[in-house]
Design an enzyme around this catalytic site. Structure first.
Site, short mmCIF file in Angstrom:
data_model
loop_
_atom_site.label_atom_id
_atom_site.label_comp_id
_atom_site.label_asym_id
_atom_site.label_seq_id
_atom_site.Cartn_x
_atom_site.Cartn_y
_atom_site.Cartn_z
N ASN A 241 -2.64 -1.15 3.19
CA ASN A 241 -1.83 -2.34 2.93
C ASN A 241 -1.89 -2.65 1.44
O ASN A 241 -2.61 -1.99 0.68
CB ASN A 241 -2.28 -3.53 3.79
CG ASN A 241 -3.73 -3.93 3.54
OD1 ASN A 241 -4.23 -3.86 2.42
ND2 ASN A 241 -4.42 -4.35 4.60
N ARG A 242 -1.14 -3.64 1.01
CA ARG A 242 -1.04 -3.91 -0.43
C ARG A 242 -2.41 -4.25 -1.03
O ARG A 242 -2.76 -3.77 -2.12
CB ARG A 242 -0.06 -5.04 -0.71
CG ARG A 242 0.15 -5.32 -2.19
CD ARG A 242 1.14 -6.44 -2.45
NE ARG A 242 1.26 -6.68 -3.89
CZ ARG A 242 0.44 -7.45 -4.59
NH1 ARG A 242 -0.56 -8.07 -3.98
NH2 ARG A 242 0.62 -7.61 -5.90
N LYS A 243 -3.19 -5.05 -0.32
CA LYS A 243 -4.51 -5.44 -0.83
C LYS A 243 -5.40 -4.21 -1.00
O LYS A 243 -6.09 -4.07 -2.02
CB LYS A 243 -5.16 -6.44 0.12
CG LYS A 243 -6.53 -6.93 -0.32
CD LYS A 243 -7.10 -7.92 0.68
CE LYS A 243 -8.51 -8.36 0.26
NZ LYS A 243 -9.09 -9.31 1.25
N GLU A 244 -5.40 -3.33 0.00
CA GLU A 244 -6.22 -2.11 -0.08
C GLU A 244 -5.73 -1.20 -1.20
O GLU A 244 -6.53 -0.58 -1.91
CB GLU A 244 -6.17 -1.38 1.27
CG GLU A 244 -6.88 -2.13 2.39
CD GLU A 244 -6.49 -1.66 3.77
OE1 GLU A 244 -7.21 -2.00 4.73
OE2 GLU A 244 -5.45 -0.97 3.90
N ASP B 64 -2.12 -1.90 12.97
CA ASP B 64 -2.37 -0.91 14.02
C ASP B 64 -1.06 -0.40 14.59
O ASP B 64 -0.88 0.79 14.83
CB ASP B 64 -3.19 -1.52 15.16
CG ASP B 64 -4.53 -2.06 14.70
OD1 ASP B 64 -5.06 -1.55 13.69
OD2 ASP B 64 -5.06 -2.97 15.36
#
Length: 490
Positions: free
Chosen positions: A205-208, A275
């Site tokens: 995701n963007r944060k990761e 998921d």
């Protein structure tokens, strides 16, 4: 047969090997109306609770729900939560669980306290040990995973950093899969993408992604530039960055980036949406689709998932309704075959906060008067259900010479109209039983009725709904059309 139906047939023949961190998701729903006298904390008046298979287990459930087979390898503790998870997964006919039990650690369990009315999360409590699995457990996991690679069409690693996907497990699985020519998708948790070296696709995701690449990732160009370095480090073919309401961007090692905007939807709960994305990407790619098709399917599935409460799965029917334009849905998709199917559609619409309308009739020969009522009814709601008298019901009301068209033909004509979302056939003389089941927000009839004459008006009014009367078009009635046809006049 549509391309979507062909894709579903291919999905039904695929097998996904899913490996990752299994957890028990519990949702406690209630409301806060006071502060505790014992401490300055809110008191939650619990109304209901539910449990779901979460984490990588939710990925497996989504794989199965969309129609593929799933071989699932995960880790549980020797405790009540682990036994509950084992029992829940055993109910899934399309999941083959291979669960390793580690008595030295608890089963990961997350309890979320949620406002029933506002669908907002108020508190989460976690029971977990996030340390890496021991060398003995690592070996037991590999003994469960590696023999299954030959059976799988694609491998999906769902990393929640709860100990299953250690560096040894990740490297061993990816190396073995590559030797067999199997693609590997990784939903990563580690900011060190190098440990996933050799995977086909990473789906942070963007944060990761920002954490791993130290990039701003505010535009597609930002993501594309940072992804190239990350892909070189991870030696992967592509990277897909999910960005919540901003959609998702796929950057291939070779070729142009692909961006798919998020579908507009009323968000109720984002738990497990990632998921769903990973699961749908895996099954659609395994079925032979290209990147763009897989992304569109994953985006549509995410839109369905976030419109539901809790950790949710997405069915082929829900995905079809989200992907295909409304007017493109086949007539049979709009004609309800059972009360259970009706309840499912209603629950789906209400989760999305949609206003449901209802009207009814025989609709024996569709004419402009019918069209006016149906169009007005659809304009007063978000989803319109049409109650259709069965053949036996029409004969009792209109006589033995009616209906002119049988109930299936009448239902298909109605279902072909863009104004109509569902057609429900009822066998009684009135739709009262159907109205009690639906409890529409708006009840619509032609203006040749008074409000008190409209069947079910009191049920709708008692729930704060609206009864709408539509002016009729003079000179149009099925009875008069039938008589004119018999007389040979116009």
């Amino acid at each position: 047969m549509s391309r979507f139906d062909t894709l579903l047939q291919s999905i039904a023949r695929t097998t996904v090997l899913c490996v990752g961190d299994l957890m028990l998701d519990e949702f406690v729903y209630g409301e806060v109306s006071r502060i505790s006298p014992e401490a300055p904390t809110p008191v939650i008046a619990v109304q209901r609770s539910e449990i779901n298979v979460g984490g990588a287990g939710n990925v497996a459930r989504n794989i199965a729900a969309i129609g593929a087979r799933c071989i699932f390898v995960g880790l549980i503790g020797d405790d009540e939560a682990g036994r509950t998870l084992s029992a829940e997964i055993a109910r899934e006919s399309r999941i083959e669980p291979l669960l390793v039990c580690d008595p030295a650690r608890p089963t990961t369990r997350k309890v979320r306290f949620v406002s029933e009315h506002f669908s907002t999360h108020m508190l989460r409590a976690d029971w977990e040990t996030a340390s890496a699995a021991s060398s003995e457990i690592e070996q037991r996991l590999l003994d469960a995973i590696l023999p299954q690679l030959q059976r799988a069409d694609i491998v999906l690693l769902s990393d929640y950093a709860k100990g299953v996907l250690t560096e040894r497990v990740i490297v061993s699985v990816i190396e073995a899969a590559r030797k067999l020519g199997k693609r590997v998708i990784v939903d990563p948790k580690s900011a060190n993408f190098a440990i996933y070296r050799g995977a086909t696709l990473l789906t942070p995701n963007r944060k990761e992604f920002v954490s791993a690449t130290r990039s701003a990732a505010e535009t597609v160009d930002d993501i594309a530039a940072a992804a190239q370095d990350a892909m070189a480090l991870a030696d992967c073919e592509a990277m897909l960055v999910t960005q919540s309401e901003h959609g998702m961007t796929l950057v291939p090692r070779v070729g142009e980036p692909i961006h798919v905007p998020a579908m507009p939807v009323k968000v109720r709960d984002v738990s497990g949406a990632g998921d769903t994305v990973a699961a749908v990407l895996a099954v659609v790619l395994a079925a032979g689709a290209d990147w763009a098709t897989a992304m569109r399917a994953a985006s549509a599935a995410a839109a369905v998932a976030v419109s539901k409460n809790g950790t949710a799965v997405v069915t082929p029917a829900e995905l079809r309704r989200k992907i295909l334009p409304h007017a493109s849905l086949a007539a049979e998709e709009k004609i309800i075959g059972s009360e259970a199917e009706l309840d499912l559609r209603l629950a789906e619409w209400r989760r999305e906060g949609l206003r449901v309308g209802f009207t009814n009739g025989c609709f024996d020969i569709l004419h402009p008067g019918h069209v006016k009522v149906l169009t007005a009814a659809r304009g007063a709601c978000d989803r319109l259900i049409v109650g259709l008298n069965s053949d036996a019901s029409v004969r009792r009301l209109k006589g033995e010479s009616r209906p002119v068209q049988n109930e299936r033909a009448r239902a298909e004509v109605l279902a072909a109209l863009e104004a109509v979302d569902l057609v429900a056939i009822f066998g009684e003389d009135t739709p009262l039983k159907l109205i009690k089941r639906i409890v529409p927000s708006v009840l619509v009839k032609g203006g040749d009725y008074t409000r008190e004459q409209v069947v079910g008006h009191e049920i709708v009014a008692a729930r704060g709904g609206e009864v709408l009367l539509v002016d009729v078009l003079p000179g149009f009635s099925t009875t008069s059309l039938v008589e004119k046809a018999r007389e040979g006049t116009t």
